[in-house]
Design an enzyme around this catalytic site. Structure first.
Site, short mmCIF file in Angstrom:
data_model
loop_
_atom_site.label_atom_id
_atom_site.label_comp_id
_atom_site.label_asym_id
_atom_site.label_seq_id
_atom_site.Cartn_x
_atom_site.Cartn_y
_atom_site.Cartn_z
N HIS A 1 1.24 4.73 2.17
CA HIS A 1 0.37 4.72 0.99
C HIS A 1 -1.11 4.86 1.34
CE1 HIS A 1 3.68 1.99 -0.98
NE2 HIS A 1 4.04 3.27 -0.95
N PRO A 2 -1.52 5.72 2.27
CA PRO A 2 -2.95 5.84 2.54
C PRO A 2 -3.70 6.45 1.36
CG PRO A 2 -1.74 7.59 3.65
CD PRO A 2 -0.71 6.65 3.08
#
Length: 542
Positions: free
Chosen positions: A479-480
């Protein structure tokens, strides 16, 4: 030297991923001009294991399907370099992810608006979420019925005793049930919703590019953008390499970067947009001094508890038995249901940790397999006995990192420094999440399925040992976000209309513009950004 091939379009979009495929389709759908969509990966979005949900395990370590990035050694994670796969084909990471469909917390979108990002509050975003999705459940006023992305509940794909027990135990532990976490009640425990239609992955490549084809949209694959082209202060086009040949695409109206939280800031810096001192040190001519490029990197760090199961109802025993695998595959081929129609995760809880909490702080999630590592390719594999895992992470981490190019070479991987667990609050919250997961697993609703806790083991109780376990086992949740932050402050890269500050004709439309973690998953919000970005570019709203 041969002349570089140059073509003219109205819009050039870089990246055919979660946001880019959405954006390009909507632009082409609603304008008469020509839209070019550049994608560095090959056309593999219809491959069997891409479409079959359980196939995610086969994709993440395969360079044909994923960019294989690694972080810098993480000081708080025993010096480990954390593997960061990102989708490399039409659909981007929506073609290789776990398909978990969570819009995000309404209160966090309202927080975005409070930071000066007008129009990004949840009430303003709800029409876009409804427009992108096709879901049969929930409230008509809150859910979309005929959008490009098909949504299914695991309750319909693979109802099972482990998930039911987990949901019941969460309620016994004080976590409320929610009938629809994408509807009126975000907080609580329920079966997961997945971006799956008729038992198959519904990426943005399937839902938009194939589901709503546009004659004026041209998709070029295996075409990697290397730099932006300028005409004065205006971005006039993109240079890219395809089949070893350098080409140029000029944009009469706008260039849009939708290359994601790694590639979008990388392309800005390669083109001279970023912190001036950093660029000069690399020998890159500065076009715009924009120090926020590549900063504000945020990701979810996930750890897992693993358990031996008292019943043969998990993936472990299936994967160790050719006969069981055959039955699993036959069921899927005949019905498009069963565990092959899921990514192995089936239910989650968005929960508070203390009575004084006003919002959920952590996510815990049940997975129908157990092993020493999520990536079987590392040589650990699955446990030889029936087992399952409960993953956990902090919803809104306070740690911030950065991502920057290490050289002017457009094909070199950037420096990725997420700064996991640098904030003391994050360390405390992860310990709290582990404690909550253990509390759930001690409830009578699930103890009949628990033979023992296998990792770290119930005898591990002191704070330092548990924190060491988290540090040694923590991995990305994929989930960057945040590396081209939207806002009005000095570190903002784009304004609330997603226009890159200091230049004309350029926007960023992808998850890199998120100022904070919308939590807990980011793909639905990334698609929403593509929908809203198209309206912003075309000057309309819904």
């Amino acid at each position: 030297m041969s002349e570089i091939v140059t073509e003219q379009f109205d819009y050039v979009v870089v990246g055919a991923g979660s946001s880019g495929a959405t954006l390009a389709t909507r632009l082409a759908e609603r304008c008469r001009g020509k839209v070019l969509l550049l994608e560095a990966g090959a056309r593999r979005e219809r491959d069997f294991w891409v479409r079959v949900p359980i196939g995610v395990a086969k994709l993440l370590q395969n360079a044909r399907y994923a960019w294989q990035f690694f972080t810098e050694p993480q000081a708080q994670l025993a010096g480990q370099k954390i593997y960061w796969p990102r989708g490399r084909m039409p659909g981007g990471s929506s073609s290789i992810n776990g398909m978990i469909y969570v819009r995000g917390e309404p209160a966090e979108f309202d927080h975005w608006a409070s930071l000066g990002n007008r129009g990004w509050d949840y009430a303003s975003l709800l029409p876009y979420f409804r427009r992108l999705e096709s879901y049969a459940g929930g409230d008509d006023a809150r859910r979309g019925r005929d959008g490009p992305i098909a949504i299914s509940s695991v309750a319909g794909l693979n109802p099972n005793p482990l998930s039911d027990a987990f949901i019941g135990a969460c309620q016994q532990a004080g976590i409320p049930a929610t009938p629809d976490y994408n509807g009126a009640q975000y907080e609580g425990v329920s079966y997961l919703q997945l971006s799956i239609g008729r038992g198959q992955r519904c990426s943005t490549a399937i839902g938009y590019l194939h589901g709503q084809p546009q004659s004026n949209l041209r998709l070029e694959t295996e075409a990697q953008a290397t730099r932006l082209l300028f005409d004065g202060r205006r971005v006039s086009g993109v240079e890219y390499v395809q089949d070893g040949v350098t080409k140029r695409a000029l944009a009469a109206r706008e260039v849009v970067l939708s290359a994601g939280p790694i590639k979008s800031p990388q392309l800005l810096e390669l083109s001279g947009i970023g912190d001036a001192a950093r660029l000069r040190a690399l020998g890159i001519a500065v076009k715009v001094d924009l120090p926020g490029v590549g900063e504000n990197l945020i990701d979810h760090l996930q750890s897992r508890l693993t358990f031996a199961c008292t019943r043969s109802i998990t993936l472990n025993e299936i994967m160790h038995s050719p006969l069981r695998q055959g039955w699993m595959g036959l069921r899927y081929l005949l019905t498009r249901r069963g565990i092959m129609a899921t990514p192995s995760a089936s239910a989650h809880a968005l929960a508070r940790l203390a009575p004084e909490d006003t919002r959920p702080r952590v996510k815990i999630q049940v997975h129908h397999l157990s092993g020493a590592d999520r990536y079987a390719g590392k040589g650990y594999g699955l446990d030889a006995f029936p087992g399952f895992a409960v993953g956990f992470f902090q919803l809104r981490p306070e740690s911030r990192g950065h991502l920057h190019i290490r050289s002017p070479d457009p094909f070199a991987a950037p420096i990725i420094e997420p700064g996991y667990l640098n904030a003391e609050t994050d360390r405390q919250t992860m310990l709290g999440a582990l404690g909550l997961a253990r509390k759930v697993m001690q409830q009578s609703g699930i103890t009949p399925l628990v033979a023992r806790e296998t990792r770290p083991g119930i005898d591990v109780q002191d704070r330092e040992s548990l924190l060491t376990y988290i540090k040694q086992t923590g991995q990305t949740s994929w989930h960057p976000i945040g590396t081209c932050k939207m806002g009005t402050d000095s570190m903002a890269v784009v304004d609330p209309l997603l226009r890159v500050r200091g230049v004309d004709g350029l926007r960023v439309v992808d998850s890199s513009v998120m100022p904070t973690m919308c939590s807990p998953n980011t793909n639905a919000a990334s698609i929403m950004i593509g929908e809203k970005g198209a309206d912003m570019i075309l000057g309309s709203t819904i």
